[in-house]
Design an enzyme around this catalytic site. Sequence first.
Site: not given
Length: 285
Positions: A216-218, A73
């Site tokens: 933003k994480t992913g 993500s």
Amino acid sequence: MPFQTAIAACSVCALIACLAGEARAETRRVIAADPLAKEMTGRDVSFLARDLETQEACLLENSDLETRHGPWSSFKIPNLLIALETGAADGLHAERSWDPQRRPAAGYWPEDWRRDQTLESAFRRSAAWYFQDVAVDVGAQTYRTVLDAWRYGNAAAPEASDRFWLDRTLRISVSEQVAFLSRLLSGSLDVAPKNVEALATASLDRRSPEISLHGKTGSGPLVPGDFSRPFEGWYVGWVARTGMQPIPFALYARAATYGEIREFRREFALRMLTECGYLPDGFDR
């Protein structure tokens, strides 16, 4: 300072650096891993940040900056821009209806994925189905053209795939994540300023009067679909500062389970940004 003003300032400084023949070579500062070993127990961690004001890079000792990994993500950063640039979304308010027949909920879906989303809510909640629908509308050829122009990892987007960033087909390294954000934030990519502004709004994590953190994480399993295997994850973004150019950064972590990276990604990235001197102590409290 409004974000767009900062972006304009970045563009001017980037032009000056270019005209000067890039006289200021990048310097590197390495943060020792041993004092942080307890926090990293059971995890492989790589971290890089680049201060676009001073051209200083700050990294965690022993970081693997060049191996490519699935972006998961964290790809929503360029994907949000692509949605806006191509007209697949006409703003952060652009709403899509969740069709449970077309996009059936998987067992791991959180409750807030199982509803209609706007571009902004899908970004913040990491609602994968929204961006899979965007991928269908945009098309693989457009993705390949744009990602190649932006030098985003291997720029791989197979035909008829709406999950190429979720199955490790698309891959990118820590250094490439930071280089992409450096080009974006310095104004050297052909992206409309209003769309960069929209990204800044959607990605805002925390702010103080002088500093704002965007990220933003992913994450996902190393073997896609096999949640019993080790997980990898990201926290990617930038620090914006009043009157100064921003600091793009990327943290990549791998561990035996999702639980071992879920909160760690962001928390350790902020720890590293503090160790590098880019965030003040207690910024996240």
